[in-house]
Design a protein around this motif. Sequence first.
Motif, short mmCIF file in Angstrom:
data_model
loop_
_atom_site.label_atom_id
_atom_site.label_comp_id
_atom_site.label_asym_id
_atom_site.label_seq_id
_atom_site.Cartn_x
_atom_site.Cartn_y
_atom_site.Cartn_z
N ALA A 74 0.82 -1.21 0.00
CA ALA A 74 0.00 0.00 0.00
C ALA A 74 0.86 1.26 0.00
O ALA A 74 0.47 2.29 -0.57
N MET A 75 2.03 1.20 0.64
CA MET A 75 2.92 2.35 0.73
C MET A 75 3.82 2.51 -0.50
O MET A 75 4.27 3.62 -0.82
N ALA A 76 4.08 1.43 -1.22
CA ALA A 76 5.09 1.41 -2.28
C ALA A 76 4.87 2.45 -3.39
O ALA A 76 5.85 3.01 -3.91
N PRO A 77 3.64 2.75 -3.81
CA PRO A 77 3.46 3.74 -4.88
C PRO A 77 3.97 5.14 -4.52
O PRO A 77 4.14 5.98 -5.40
N THR A 78 4.21 5.39 -3.24
CA THR A 78 4.72 6.69 -2.82
C THR A 78 6.07 7.00 -3.48
O THR A 78 6.40 8.17 -3.71
N LEU A 79 6.84 5.96 -3.79
CA LEU A 79 8.14 6.19 -4.44
C LEU A 79 7.96 6.95 -5.75
O LEU A 79 8.60 7.97 -5.98
N TYR A 80 7.10 6.43 -6.60
CA TYR A 80 6.89 7.07 -7.90
C TYR A 80 6.21 8.42 -7.77
O TYR A 80 6.53 9.38 -8.48
#
Length: 286
Positions: A197-203
């Motif tokens: 759930a947190m991973a898209p914050t990178l992009y």
Amino acid sequence: MIVAKDVKQLDEALHEARLKNKTIGLVPTMGALHQGHLSLMEQAKKTCDILVVSIFVNPTQFGPGEDFESYPRQLEVDSKLAAEANCDVLFCPAEEVMYPDGPTQLVHVRQGADVLCGARRPGHFDGVATVVLKLLSLVGPHKAFFGQKDAQQLAIIKQLTKEFFLPVSIIGCPTVREEDGLAKSSRNVYLTPQERAMAPTLYNALQSAAQSGERQLKKLVSMVENELSILPIGSIDYVEAYEYPSLKSVDYVEGTVILAVAYQFSKARLIDHILIEFTNRNRGEA
């Protein structure tokens, strides 16, 4: 689809295509195929007569303590996916085929390997360059297709083919992403539900910085670091920006910049980047 497990079988599979001067396209992979790999195969099929897909988990690009032993291996599933993508030849050699005497000779990458992932994984790109050189030598493709997701790798491989006068065109294909922006990767399976759930914050952080119009690279880096620092889980491995594709360190650039991030979750280290073209109008590209 022909499955070749050694050099002799590979040569036999490509013999007729070589005699008839058919164009050969190569998609090198380490398996655990996903939509990103399939998009490379699709592009290769559009521009080449013969599609060769290699599956080989290359030991020389893994460092001590990395996930070589646990890296996902699913040859049966991958073979089915490759066949469905109209692969003509699937090359899946064992380690003793690619390194018959062990890794006695390795390519040493001197430019572009001491930044980004290379700085944290000593010897990684020596292993990448070595196995890619071997695959290009064995297959003899006219074109080889790599994802732009691994932008540092792509730049190094292009330089490799230039330095060694290899008669192959290296084609970089756009990063394939999930609907929420997460770059597709074989290592995404390591993410817990909370991490996913947190991973898209990178992009998202990379996009925000790219769209700011800022030209000083230190400030771009700070923007991304500030946005990622509020994540409640995981930690920043690096946020860096360089001139691209030279990967040279500059303060302020007119041209193309790679703004890149690596983020460590519990079991998954994710990388992502965005290319920013500084011309009359700024434009971010994945």
